[in-house]
Design a protein around this motif. Structure first.
Motif, PDB file in Angstrom:
ATOM      1  N   ALA A 146     -89.185  56.984 -87.062  1.00 43.37           N
ATOM      2  CA  ALA A 146     -89.147  55.710 -87.791  1.00 43.37           C
ATOM      3  C   ALA A 146     -88.907  54.550 -86.816  1.00 43.37           C
ATOM      4  N   SER A 147     -88.077  54.787 -85.820  1.00 49.08           N
ATOM      5  CA  SER A 147     -87.801  53.748 -84.820  1.00 49.08           C
ATOM      6  C   SER A 147     -89.079  53.335 -84.101  1.00 49.08           C
ATOM      7  N   GLY A 148     -89.828  54.331 -83.619  1.00 46.40           N
ATOM      8  CA  GLY A 148     -91.086  54.014 -82.947  1.00 46.40           C
ATOM      9  C   GLY A 148     -92.095  53.403 -83.899  1.00 46.40           C
ATOM     10  N   GLY A 149     -92.143  53.918 -85.111  1.00 46.00           N
ATOM     11  CA  GLY A 149     -93.106  53.426 -86.089  1.00 46.00           C
ATOM     12  C   GLY A 149     -92.864  51.967 -86.452  1.00 46.00           C
ATOM     13  N   LEU A 150     -91.588  51.609 -86.576  1.00 40.52           N
ATOM     14  CA  LEU A 150     -91.251  50.211 -86.863  1.00 40.52           C
ATOM     15  C   LEU A 150     -91.627  49.312 -85.696  1.00 40.52           C
ATOM     16  N   GLY A 151     -91.509  49.853 -84.491  1.00 42.60           N
ATOM     17  CA  GLY A 151     -91.829  49.057 -83.313  1.00 42.60           C
ATOM     18  C   GLY A 151     -90.907  47.868 -83.140  1.00 42.60           C
ATOM     19  N   ALA A 152     -89.638  48.054 -83.500  1.00 44.11           N
ATOM     20  CA  ALA A 152     -88.680  46.951 -83.396  1.00 44.11           C
ATOM     21  C   ALA A 152     -88.187  46.804 -81.963  1.00 44.11           C
ATOM     22  N   LEU A 153     -87.811  45.582 -81.647  1.00 43.53           N
ATOM     23  CA  LEU A 153     -87.323  45.256 -80.309  1.00 43.53           C
ATOM     24  C   LEU A 153     -85.864  44.839 -80.406  1.00 43.53           C
ATOM     25  N   GLY A 154     -84.996  45.578 -79.736  1.00 42.97           N
ATOM     26  CA  GLY A 154     -83.583  45.217 -79.772  1.00 42.97           C
ATOM     27  C   GLY A 154     -83.154  44.502 -78.505  1.00 42.97           C
ATOM     28  N   ILE A 155     -83.227  43.194 -78.505  1.00 43.93           N
ATOM     29  CA  ILE A 155     -82.664  42.461 -77.355  1.00 43.93           C
ATOM     30  C   ILE A 155     -81.452  41.625 -77.787  1.00 43.93           C
ATOM     31  N   THR A 156     -81.571  40.989 -78.923  1.00 50.44           N
ATOM     32  CA  THR A 156     -80.439  40.238 -79.465  1.00 50.44           C
ATOM     33  C   THR A 156     -80.341  40.596 -80.945  1.00 50.44           C
ATOM     34  N   TRP A 157     -79.274  40.139 -81.576  1.00 52.67           N
ATOM     35  CA  TRP A 157     -79.193  40.322 -83.028  1.00 52.67           C
ATOM     36  C   TRP A 157     -80.442  39.731 -83.668  1.00 52.67           C
ATOM     37  N   GLN A 158     -80.857  38.561 -83.200  1.00 55.95           N
ATOM     38  CA  GLN A 158     -81.978  37.848 -83.811  1.00 55.95           C
ATOM     39  C   GLN A 158     -83.285  38.630 -83.764  1.00 55.95           C
ATOM     40  N   SER A 159     -83.476  39.415 -82.722  1.00 59.19           N
ATOM     41  CA  SER A 159     -84.755  40.107 -82.597  1.00 59.19           C
ATOM     42  C   SER A 159     -84.881  41.243 -83.610  1.00 59.19           C
ATOM     43  N   ALA A 160     -83.774  41.779 -84.047  1.00 54.76           N
ATOM     44  CA  ALA A 160     -83.815  42.858 -85.041  1.00 54.76           C
ATOM     45  C   ALA A 160     -82.420  43.019 -85.636  1.00 54.76           C
ATOM     46  N   PRO A 161     -82.076  42.135 -86.574  1.00 56.42           N
ATOM     47  CA  PRO A 161     -80.733  42.200 -87.165  1.00 56.42           C
ATOM     48  C   PRO A 161     -80.377  43.595 -87.695  1.00 56.42           C
ATOM     49  N   ALA A 162     -81.364  44.280 -88.283  1.00 58.02           N
ATOM     50  CA  ALA A 162     -81.082  45.586 -88.869  1.00 58.02           C
ATOM     51  C   ALA A 162     -80.715  46.599 -87.790  1.00 58.02           C
ATOM     52  N   LEU A 163     -81.325  46.465 -86.622  1.00 61.01           N
ATOM     53  CA  LEU A 163     -81.020  47.373 -85.513  1.00 61.01           C
ATOM     54  C   LEU A 163     -79.552  47.230 -85.122  1.00 61.01           C
ATOM     55  N   THR A 164     -79.094  46.011 -85.026  1.00 63.97           N
ATOM     56  CA  THR A 164     -77.695  45.754 -84.648  1.00 63.97           C
ATOM     57  C   THR A 164     -76.739  46.205 -85.753  1.00 63.97           C
ATOM     58  N   GLU A 165     -77.025  45.798 -86.972  1.00 61.43           N
ATOM     59  CA  GLU A 165     -76.044  46.031 -88.042  1.00 61.43           C
ATOM     60  C   GLU A 165     -76.016  47.499 -88.466  1.00 61.43           C
ATOM     61  N   LEU A 166     -77.173  48.178 -88.398  1.00 61.74           N
ATOM     62  CA  LEU A 166     -77.155  49.615 -88.679  1.00 61.74           C
ATOM     63  C   LEU A 166     -76.350  50.354 -87.609  1.00 61.74           C
ATOM     64  N   GLU A 167     -76.426  49.861 -86.387  1.00 60.58           N
ATOM     65  CA  GLU A 167     -75.650  50.493 -85.316  1.00 60.58           C
ATOM     66  C   GLU A 167     -74.143  50.278 -85.542  1.00 60.58           C
ATOM     67  N   GLN A 168     -73.794  49.117 -86.043  1.00 54.36           N
ATOM     68  CA  GLN A 168     -72.383  48.885 -86.385  1.00 54.36           C
ATOM     69  C   GLN A 168     -71.943  49.831 -87.507  1.00 54.36           C
ATOM     70  N   VAL A 169     -72.785  49.930 -88.519  1.00 52.46           N
ATOM     71  CA  VAL A 169     -72.442  50.768 -89.667  1.00 52.46           C
ATOM     72  C   VAL A 169     -72.321  52.231 -89.249  1.00 52.46           C
ATOM     73  N   LEU A 170     -73.279  52.705 -88.488  1.00 55.58           N
ATOM     74  CA  LEU A 170     -73.283  54.138 -88.124  1.00 55.58           C
ATOM     75  C   LEU A 170     -72.129  54.481 -87.193  1.00 55.58           C
ATOM     76  N   THR A 171     -71.824  53.593 -86.247  1.00 48.85           N
ATOM     77  CA  THR A 171     -70.695  53.895 -85.365  1.00 48.85           C
ATOM     78  C   THR A 171     -69.380  53.824 -86.149  1.00 48.85           C
ATOM     79  N   ASP A 172     -69.330  52.958 -87.156  1.00 52.41           N
ATOM     80  CA  ASP A 172     -68.138  52.931 -88.019  1.00 52.41           C
ATOM     81  C   ASP A 172     -68.041  54.216 -88.857  1.00 52.41           C
ATOM     82  N   TRP A 173     -69.159  54.617 -89.428  1.00 51.55           N
ATOM     83  CA  TRP A 173     -69.155  55.856 -90.212  1.00 51.55           C
ATOM     84  C   TRP A 173     -68.656  57.039 -89.371  1.00 51.55           C
ATOM     85  N   LEU A 174     -69.175  57.124 -88.152  1.00 52.15           N
ATOM     86  CA  LEU A 174     -68.791  58.271 -87.313  1.00 52.15           C
ATOM     87  C   LEU A 174     -67.334  58.173 -86.868  1.00 52.15           C
TER      88      LEU A 174
END
Lengths: 501, 501
Positions: A94-122
């Motif tokens: 799904a990551s490759g399929g979306l083709g999202a670019l994670g450089i700043t929050w602005q470039s892919a807010p979901a990439l940043t915030e999902l990473e916050q959520v998942l690291t919190d969950w773990l």
């Protein structure tokens, strides 16, 4: 490639992977090629015209599969569990399929915030305190380097923003144990501390855990000589024997000198998912940073390594080169993960964890980890009960360190026997395990925890171990002895290279 | 997840991706969420029971897609081309599906040897000399750090194996230009050199390329003062304006002091695939290291960054912590990529390149790059011909730096106009581009090169640029102004954060 071409080829590849995973148990575990063989099977020059997908798939089958040690095999007991769970493979797709670019929050807010959520969950699933903040790194090697850089800059009072490490008057010193992973020494060297300022603290001879009295002594000696204790890297679950450094005591000693404590739980961290195992991690919560790898025992596909820190502001002050005019009001609202590590561009790695936790569920992971712990205890009990066999270190988790010691065999002769025995096991193609040095002598590590490994497989392994040790293992398949041809000890990785954080 | 469950879910995900990619042109380019919105849409606590794949897919659609800036959109002109070609996405899926573990050659010989083959193929396709040896890193940020560590240890005579950087008598100095990417300064700071030992060499005021006379002067001054010129980082294709540092002259100057030359061609490296563009890379072949990212313009999915070095033995001496007893005869036969970078565990990244080059073919990539170069020249010609509009820097590649300068508007008022204009463009959802500072004033970067961007799209962009600049752009969609609400300059990345190496 157009979306429609992708659809067709993608379906074919999904089927190939499903078929491949289903037949892995029938493949030899060890890679079946000799040095240069894969390379020789490929064109020396790049293709000039596009090829059909079937041709690529055929080469994947014919050239690549035999060139891979099958870490997903139920007979894989090498290095450490390296599970690439299929739910997480889909998250990665799904990551490759979306083709999202994670450089700043602005470039892919979901990439940043999902990473916050998942690291919190773990964090929550591991019973860690809410003061930890996590980010996904590629490996624990990188996590350790990042932690040592943060430690360097805390002890050096932000020297990177002035004359750097080379301008400091008093040398900064790093402490670890000889049982720590090689990435700790590598991180210390890359961070510029120098080998002369890396102390190898003694370990307890029975448990191989760090001796905090020796740590205290070493730190005091350095401080008295005008050197600055900057960091301690404690290991929870060492590479060779899964020894547990006493983190609570390490933190107490380190705190007297203001030294940073980084905890390397690369392999063992998955055990924090089990409440009944958390006593092994006593004191971790009061360390400064912690790295562990879901891409090992827990089974998220590479590369998924978690780095938790307490003082995010300090980390950002070390890793960020954001110009001052970027420090605006909106920055308070978002996390910029570029400032938590080395690379600026980042993949959408949180999807791997999201898919795994939602599709498999944490309880199935816990069930599997408990199965592996029981299998390790079962194997250790068999070995201990067998005359001429020894379990060499406490079985704290899923790794069983053993040796077959025929009567009268000692020293180099025993080493030769051990190495030949491992080669014989691996040559059968039915199991794969590694040797490692412990107190200067070769031993065999049985690292249990492949997703597919059930009790029956461990029983078969025990049978195979006894057969091969007594020389009745049957024929050696051609091409299996790659890199495990250990007539000389020089061919084999030492205990500090068995595991990858 | 079993192979059969994977088969079912995998087919659904492949279809979802194919459908998603097909409708990307109909989505707004910029992410559509405000800070915290994605996080708020997800449960605060981890799931306790497994969920159905359909639920995950529904969240991917509802929560993730609006939270991603669509870099695959034909209207994406932001930061840099970040193409995630679908052939390479399949190669990446094969990597996860195989579940291979790259720690040593032995763990996955095909992973190592395919990486050798693919880096050789790309070297050849770029017209580089056979003396280069390549490895795949995650990003050019990491590649730059690795190069600077190698430079540090060459200038410091392997100091990491003794007292480290902190024991050196003469400070080591790094040189770059203010137009270099922020990762260069970051790498120098992390490597321990210190900000005081990072020189910003002047640039030519017309081309923004490094002034080698100033470099020569700075190096001589440092040497005369007892400091050691250790490294120069030259950029081929700078972030803001794709300026080309004169690498041949840089190497000549650096060689007088024995300094390492690292070339950062993160974005522009793809242009080496075109023989007619190689004059821009004159002298690169005689540098010490070179990083460029197929995961940008060329279109391999993240993370695929190439690091080439000339002196592999030196690099290995810096990055390897392999104990001496591993240096055996068989080591001569294989490459251990763990010793070429920071992480020990590595993904099978070569598959992404293998699939792309075989399925798409290099000629289709070349055709696309030439299309983008022509589109950039076309746009620049339109801007130059339009009264009140300026092209601010030489258009060396696919980036056009422009400003709309209404009569009488200067200084802060002009900046405010520029920023409001960019926001207006981005708020339409039809295009996305970024602003950057050049000589202290805001300008607009049009970075052409998304795989989907045809001439017609650039024509539409030019129309949109003119409409928005004159305030006739129409209504602003709600939620589009995220992170591009630039009433204050503080909200916006400067020129050194536009691009990710």
């Amino acid at each position: 490639m157009t979306p429609e071409e992708f659809r067709t080829a993608g379906h074919a590849l999904i089927d190939w992977i499903a078929d491949h995973r289903a037949r892995v148990p029938d493949l030899p575990v060890a890679a079946q090629v000799r040095p240069g063989e894969v390379r020789a099977a490929l064109p020396a020059h790049p293709p000039t015209a596009p090829e059909a997908f079937d041709e690529v798939l055929a080469d994947l089958e014919a050239v690549v599969v035999p060139g891979v040690t099958q870490t997903q095999h139920p007979g894989f007991y090498g290095w450490f569990p390296s599970n690439a769970g299929l739910a997480s493979v889909l998250g990665d797709l799904a990551s490759g399929g979306l083709g999202a670019l994670g450089i700043t929050w602005q470039s892919a807010p979901a990439l940043t915030e999902l990473e916050q959520v998942l690291t919190d969950w773990l964090r929550e699933l591991c019973g860690l305190s809410p003061h930890w903040r996590g980010a996904i790194q590629d490996t624990a090697s990188t996590g350790c380097l990042v932690a040592l850089l943060a430690a360097r800059e805390r002890a050096g009072d932000g020297c990177e923003h002035r004359g750097g490490l080379q301008a400091l008057q008093a040398p900064l010193v790093v402490y670890t144990s000889p049982e720590a992973h090689s990435s700790v020494a590598k991180g210390a060297l890359l961070a510029g501390f120098g080998a002369d300022n890396l102390r190898q603290v003694a370990v307890d001879p029975a448990t191989y855990a760090m001796d905090t009295q020796d740590l205290r002594h070493a730190m005091a000696e350095d401080a008295a000589a005008g050197r600055v204790p900057a960091a301690v890297v404690a290991t929870v679950g060492t590479t060779a024997t899964t020894a547990m450094d006493p983190v609570r005591a390490v933190v107490e000693v380190a705190r007297e000198h203001g030294a940073w404590v980084h905890v390397d739980a690369a392999m063992a961290g998955s055990a924090m998912l089990l409440p009944e195992m958390r006593h092994l991690f006593d004191g971790v919560d009061s360390a400064d940073s912690l790295a562990w790898n879901p891409h090992k025992w827990m089974g998220t596909v590479l590369d998924t390594s978690l780095l938790y820190v307490r003082d995010v502001d300090h980390l950002v002050s070390v890793m960020s080169t954001t110009p001052s005019y970027l420090q605006a009001a909106t920055d308070e609202q978002v996390v910029q993960y570029k400032d938590w590590g080395i690379p600026l561009g980042r993949r959408f790695r949180a999807l791997k964890l999201w898919f795994q936790l939602r599709l498999d569920g944490v309880e199935s992971v816990r069930h599997r980890l408990r199965r592996d712990l029981a299998n390790a205890r079962w194997l250790a009990a068999q070995v201990e009960a067998e005359p001429g066999w020894r379990v060499l270190a406490p079985v704290t988790l899923q790794t069983v360190c053993i040796r077959h010691e025929p009567e009268g065999l000692t020293g180099d002769a025993l080493d030769a026997h051990t190495l030949a025995w491992v080669d014989a096991v691996n040559a059968t193609g039915r199991a794969f395990l590694g040797a490692s040095r412990l107190e200067g002598r070769w031993m065999v590590r049985v690292s249990i925890g492949a997703e597919a490994t059930e009790r029956g497989h461990v029983e078969q392994l025990w049978q195979l171990l006894r057969e091969t040790a007594s020389g009745s293992s049957g024929s050696e398949r051609p091409g299996q002895g790659l890199g495990v041809d250990h007539g000389e000890a020089g061919d084999r990785a030492g205990e500090d290279d068995v595991e990858t954080p």
